[in-house]
Design a protein around this motif. Structure first.
Motif, PDB file in Angstrom:
ATOM      1  N   PHE A  18      14.593  39.848  36.499  1.00 43.63           N
ATOM      2  CA  PHE A  18      15.107  40.612  37.698  1.00 43.63           C
ATOM      3  C   PHE A  18      16.029  39.556  38.348  1.00 43.63           C
ATOM      4  O   PHE A  18      15.499  38.519  39.043  1.00 43.63           O
ATOM      5  N   ARG A  19      17.428  39.874  38.553  1.00 43.66           N
ATOM      6  CA  ARG A  19      18.462  39.259  39.155  1.00 43.66           C
ATOM      7  C   ARG A  19      18.037  39.400  40.695  1.00 43.66           C
ATOM      8  O   ARG A  19      17.833  40.572  41.214  1.00 43.66           O
ATOM      9  N   ILE A  20      17.771  38.309  41.606  1.00 41.37           N
ATOM     10  CA  ILE A  20      17.709  38.688  42.999  1.00 41.37           C
ATOM     11  C   ILE A  20      18.721  38.013  43.715  1.00 41.37           C
ATOM     12  O   ILE A  20      18.593  38.405  45.068  1.00 41.37           O
ATOM     13  N   LYS A  21      19.517  37.309  43.239  1.00 31.51           N
ATOM     14  CA  LYS A  21      20.500  36.592  43.930  1.00 31.51           C
ATOM     15  C   LYS A  21      21.588  36.182  42.862  1.00 31.51           C
ATOM     16  O   LYS A  21      21.427  35.705  42.025  1.00 31.51           O
ATOM     17  N   THR A  63      19.871  33.583  40.482  1.00 29.24           N
ATOM     18  CA  THR A  63      18.345  33.470  40.794  1.00 29.24           C
ATOM     19  C   THR A  63      17.631  34.668  40.041  1.00 29.24           C
ATOM     20  O   THR A  63      18.212  35.686  40.759  1.00 29.24           O
ATOM     21  N   ASN A  64      16.864  34.088  39.509  1.00 35.91           N
ATOM     22  CA  ASN A  64      16.163  35.202  38.670  1.00 35.91           C
ATOM     23  C   ASN A  64      14.504  35.382  38.940  1.00 35.91           C
ATOM     24  O   ASN A  64      14.094  33.973  38.920  1.00 35.91           O
ATOM     25  N   LEU A  65      14.191  36.270  39.191  1.00 41.96           N
ATOM     26  CA  LEU A  65      12.554  36.189  39.197  1.00 41.96           C
ATOM     27  C   LEU A  65      12.089  36.760  37.803  1.00 41.96           C
ATOM     28  O   LEU A  65      12.448  37.904  37.287  1.00 41.96           O
ATOM     29  N   LEU A 117      10.309  31.815  39.308  1.00 44.42           N
ATOM     30  CA  LEU A 117      11.476  31.999  40.003  1.00 44.42           C
ATOM     31  C   LEU A 117      12.724  30.869  39.545  1.00 44.42           C
ATOM     32  O   LEU A 117      12.300  29.582  39.536  1.00 44.42           O
TER      33      LEU A 117
END
Length: 609
Positions: A311-314, A324-326, A363
């Motif tokens: 999941f891309r969070i940034k 930045t991926n979760l 992360l």
């Protein structure tokens, strides 16, 4: 005596580093990410103090700043325009240029080499591209596509350009020009006792597939060994890789396996997963309770399944070009032993069937910086920088009992004024009845200096350390670690010299020669390795360590897919059960020094070997 040599070598190495810091150095704009950490640390005295202990100031510039920024600006002017057409051009390895397409081979040797080379087919390159026709032009995907194409072992260089489809048009035409590498690699090794022949094709029939074959025979008793491996790296642009492998050695140990896997190959990857199936038979000696060794047969099947989602969070867009991926992952691992090992040689049932469920969450923030003269000569290399923090948990069923597992991991890496520095920390342990079992802690450090120019010569210093500390390990040789070969010192091999803890330190001075002969460059190097092995009865404090002093020449050729090979000689003051003052040849590999990546893949226990 070995420790004295180590400290002397360390002192000289630090002096050389000090000299390097006086030279003009280069850093990378990815320090923006660390700038945020630095700004946060200024909120109070304690965090500011901790930051100074770990990081240098981030007020630095990127490696090759003009080159990096010019590449980004070349693409940003076409941002969000629709891609009308994608044209792929592949070039033979000799005499051509991906930048100047008018350049042609002139010499007979270049023309002859190209005549027997099968050029990459367009679909082999199209399989790698992230950009699509009739979709918006995304400069981040363009840069990532160029990196992925460069990472193919049959590609030497790549250039991606775009131009407007017409005056004032809202669409663009993209051209991808790829310069091939020579991909057919023969190899032979003949000794008085055996002969080994190997033939590897990294671009089979121009498809991008790898086919590796090896044949070996014993010259004394006519025994035969054979192995073959076929890899389809990418199926129809899905990045699903298929790997078929079969091998049988001189002792009739064999392995048959198939792997189908899609990794998190890029920060833009959202789904990943894989399946691995293997049937293996091997024979090895195990000690009995009275320490009498006897040959045992291990025969087992392995099934390994995993899946993950990112999941891309940034996303920091152009200034940082770092996502930045979760990432969450799930894995099922099963080993089924088809033949039991006698309890006399495996009292704790270490070599027994097991099933293991693992899940992980992490992360990851990473990008790649282009640099040169690291592991190749004057070729753009993509150096990973960023950070990763992850947690792994699971349940293992073995010997009719369940155990919990918990592990944590942190990996950090970046360019600084004083060079490239990355670290990896891992801790993991099984738990049963509120007690730790098979606990492991790992600390890794990789470092290399900025490029040092001495006249026409270029030099880098490399340093690598691996510390593995085990506790509450099982009483089995299968639950021990060594300093043999790739697990410690190359050329060092004593299967009975084992422990539960080890420390390894490696230094290397690498030069890059300005001279060449027939396309080959000869670059001398000097390296030194020192390893310590300990257990409950033999502590580090009473160990004098085991070392290797090596020197040699790395031979590079830009046209060849394997980029480099080496001729080396090494001196070992002592090797247990082998003797003292031992000399060996070709014990060094360029893979000895590598990168710590920030990529998330299937969840696993801390690697203890």
């Amino acid at each position: 005596m070995t420790q004295k040599y180590f400290y002397l070598f360390l002192f000289l190495w630090i002096c050389f580093i000090s000299y390097a810091q006086d030279n003009k150095t280069k850093t990378d704009s990815a320090a923006i990410g660390y700038k945020k950490i630095e700004n946060y640390s200024k909120k109070n005295k304690f965090t500011k103090f901790v930051h100074k202990l770990i990081f240098k100031s981030t007020d630095v510039k990127p490696t090759h700043p003009d080159k990096v920024e010019s590449i980004a600006k070349k693409h940003v002017i076409y941002e969000n325009k629709i891609i009308r057409k994608i044209t792929i051009k592949t070039l033979d390895p000799f005499g051509y240029s991906e930048i100047d397409t008018t350049k042609k081979p002139k010499r007979f040797s270049e023309k002859a080499g190209n005549a027997v080379h099968m050029k990459s087919r367009n679909f082999a390159i199209r399989n790698v591209l992230l950009l699509k026709q009739n979709q918006p032009y995304d400069s981040l995907l363009i840069l990532e596509t160029a990196r992925l194409v460069r990472s193919q072992r049959f590609v030497r260089r790549v250039d991606i350009t775009a131009e407007l489809a017409g005056k004032n048009a809202d669409s663009v035409d993209v051209t991808v020009v790829v310069l091939d590498s020579w991909s057919l690699i023969p190899n032979a090794n003949i000794t008085p006792n055996k002969a080994t022949y190997e033939l590897t094709e990294r671009n089979f029939l121009g498809s991008g597939h790898l086919w590796d074959n090896q044949y070996q025979h014993d010259l004394n008793d006519k025994r035969r060994a054979f192995s073959t491996r076929y890899v389809v790296p990418n199926i129809k642009n899905t990045y699903i890789q298929t790997d078929l492998n079969y091998q049988i050695d001189l002792e009739n140990n064999y392995s048959k396996s198939i792997r189908v896997e899609r990794k998190f190959f890029s920060p833009f990857t959202r789904w990943a997963g894989g399946a691995f199936v293997e049937n293996r038979l091997r024979k090895d000696s195990l000690p009995s309770s009275s320490f009498q060794y006897s040959l045992q047969t291990f025969k087992y099947n392995t099934i390994d399944l995993w899946a993950g989602h990112s999941f891309r969070i940034k996303s920091d867009e152009f200034n940082d070009r770092k996502n930045t991926n979760l990432v969450t992952t799930l894995r099922y691992y099963k080993v089924n032993y088809l033949k039991d090992i006698a309890s006399e040689f495996d009292a704790v049932d270490f070599f027994s069937s097991e099933s293991f469920w693992l899940t992980g969450i992490g992360l990851s923030s990473r990008k790649f910086v282009q640099d040169e003269y690291v592991f190749n000569f004057a070729i753009a290399e993509d150096i990973p920088i960023g950070k990763y923090y992850g947690i792994t948990g699971g349940v293992q069923n073995k010997n009719f009992e369940n155990r919990l597992y918990f592990g944590i991991k942190a990996t950090l890496g970046n360019y600084f004024k004083w060079g490239y520095f990355s670290t990896n920390y891992e801790y993991g342990s099984f738990f049963k009845d509120k007690k730790n079992q098979q606990t492991a802690f790992v600390l890794q450090i990789n470092y290399f200096t900025p490029l040092i120019e001495l006249g026409k010569w270029k030099v880098r210093q490399f340093f690598k350390s691996d510390v593995i500390l085990g506790s509450h390990r099982l009483e089995s040789v299968g639950d021990r670690i060594s300093i043999n070969e790739s697990n410690g010192i190359n050329g060092f091999n004593d299967p009975k010299f084992l422990g539960t803890r080890k420390m390894l330190f490696s230094f290397q001075s690498q030069s890059y020669s300005p001279w060449q002969w027939a396309g080959f460059r000869f670059s001398p190097f000097l390296n030194y390795s020192l390893a310590f092995l300990a257990d409950s009865k033999r502590d580090f404090s009473i160990s004098s360590g085991y070392s290797k002093l090596g020197f040699g020449v790395i031979i590079t050729n830009d046209y060849l897919v394997f980029n480099s090979f080496q001729i080396s000689f090494a001196y070992y003051p002592r090797i247990p059960n082998q003797g003292e003052n031992i000399f060996k040849s070709n014990t060094y590999k360029t893979s000895d020094f590598g990168y710590l990546d920030f990529e998330i893949n299937k969840p696993k226990t801390v690697l203890y070997e």
